[in-house]
Design an enzyme around this catalytic site. Sequence first.
Site, PDB file in Angstrom:
ATOM      1  N   LYS A 103      98.387 118.668  44.930  1.00  0.00           N
ATOM      2  CA  LYS A 103      99.248 118.854  43.753  1.00  0.00           C
ATOM      3  C   LYS A 103     100.626 119.328  44.170  1.00  0.00           C
ATOM      4  O   LYS A 103     101.650 118.871  43.642  1.00  0.00           O
ATOM      5  CB  LYS A 103      98.613 119.862  42.800  1.00  0.00           C
ATOM      6  N   HIS A 161      77.893  78.486  53.420  1.00  0.00           N
ATOM      7  CA  HIS A 161      78.405  78.862  52.101  1.00  0.00           C
ATOM      8  C   HIS A 161      77.394  79.722  51.341  1.00  0.00           C
ATOM      9  O   HIS A 161      77.105  79.473  50.168  1.00  0.00           O
ATOM     10  CB  HIS A 161      78.793  77.619  51.297  1.00  0.00           C
ATOM     11  N   PHE A 219      61.013  78.764  36.113  1.00  0.00           N
ATOM     12  CA  PHE A 219      60.004  77.812  35.623  1.00  0.00           C
ATOM     13  C   PHE A 219      60.559  76.388  35.539  1.00  0.00           C
ATOM     14  O   PHE A 219      61.769  76.166  35.493  1.00  0.00           O
ATOM     15  CB  PHE A 219      59.437  78.246  34.275  1.00  0.00           C
TER      16      PHE A 219
END
Length: 525
Positions: free
Chosen positions: A141, A281, A474
């Site tokens: 600070k 890739h 699926f």
Amino acid sequence: MTQSPPIKHALISVSDKQGLEAFAAGLRDAGVTIYSTGGTRKFLADRGFAVLDVAEYTGFPEMMDGRVKTLHPKIFAGILCRHDRADDQQALKDHAISTFELVVVNLYPFEKTVANPDVADAEAIEQIDIGGPSLVRASAKNHAFTTIVTDLDQYDQILAEIRQSGTTTLATRRACAARAFARTAAYDAAISAYFAQTDTTTESPFPRQWQWSGKLKATLRYGENPHQRAALYRTPAAQHSLVDAQQLHGKELSYNNYLDLDAAWSIARSLPDHAAVVIKHTNPCGAASDAVLSRAAEKAMAGDPQSAFGSVLGFNQVVDAATAEVLAAPGLFIEAIVAPDFEPAALEILTTRPKWKANVRLMKIGSRTPKPRHQWHMRQVDGGMLVQDLDCDADRFEDWNVVTETTPSDQLLTELRFAWALVRHVKSNAIVVCRDLALAGAGAGQMSRVDSVQIAIEKAGDRRHQAVLASDAFFPFADSIEHAAKAGIAAIIQPGGSVNDKDVVAACNHHGLPMVITGRRHFKH
């Protein structure tokens, strides 16, 4: 413009004392008076440095096993005072307070402590630094007048500036403040993550506020494309990871190299026995398991030889000379290899024999052991971040069901387990065709699952006969089964869950194809 005050007094309190002796010697030679606490003071005093004890200076002893040392107005006033304010200077005189123009702090090793999966909660909590972050924040600070050093790699620059002018520049102090606030933010993020992980009072596994922190490991040449900037950051909990891997040879790693190496290592360490993976890739174009690593390498490279040109490889065992001989065969070109280690003879072959010997990146990762701690998988989207569990848990074979009239043989079941371990790493819609514990063909990232089936079968060529086929999700229709049966596929594995499962099972029964339903989907978007 703020005047840079001469550095007369330094407060040093560090957990990591690497490089401290040389740094303190430089400060001493520059006439800087050093104040310190506890272990740091003892470290310096044992090496002959004149060090003022903070406890003697404040008149307040360290207490509570060192939990309270620097939390005192005589410390923080000396750090926070504004050197261009007469009232601040008068306050220092009134209370016999010394200024601290330089503060050197590195924090308790909380991140390292909690990286141990067996760490006790009390031990973790004791490594939460209180005084250190307070000193850092106060100094940062007041960077107009106070220099805060939080990293060992700052020592040389700070000493060089002090030797040159007796102080530091405002630009340096501001840069140090930026690093200091980043350090305390990362430290607090690690603490927050630890408590979120161990919080049992909420039903949600996700914290209300997400903090992520990482330390810059490398600035890369460019990103996915030359016009994109890129960098690599290391997370505090990284263990036996690609980010910490030792590069033994080759050119600097690129952004795309890291992506492909990560894919190669993720797949290789998930496969059984001695495994080799060939990546292009981020998708596998070859993969195999075998009792002998060199044979696994041969089988993996044969998966799709055309695509394997310019590929990235991963191994789950130390690369030996026989495996290196396979990779050094004429006609191959390999960009990078990641493995637990490389035998000296293998290194000699890979770095002296092939045409690409000077450029191939060889990465020693040190261990194939999966990370023990739970991991989040994060993906950035416009305006935010998607967070999910990493899909790395092993599937439970006991949850699998054979749903067809024909049951797969033990040999086919072994092949199905290999295919199922592999398909989760292929971009959806994902289909793999495997034979002899090796990838024969893959269909990746297609908009239609039946297209992925056709591509995988075409890639497999003659190896499709008596091979097994795995699907990450699926089959919406029975058409994929018809293509598989016509190609000579011997068994199929898939998660099930479609409204048309009955039609799919009926198609398998019609062709005498055994099918296993796992009950778990493995999309990879």
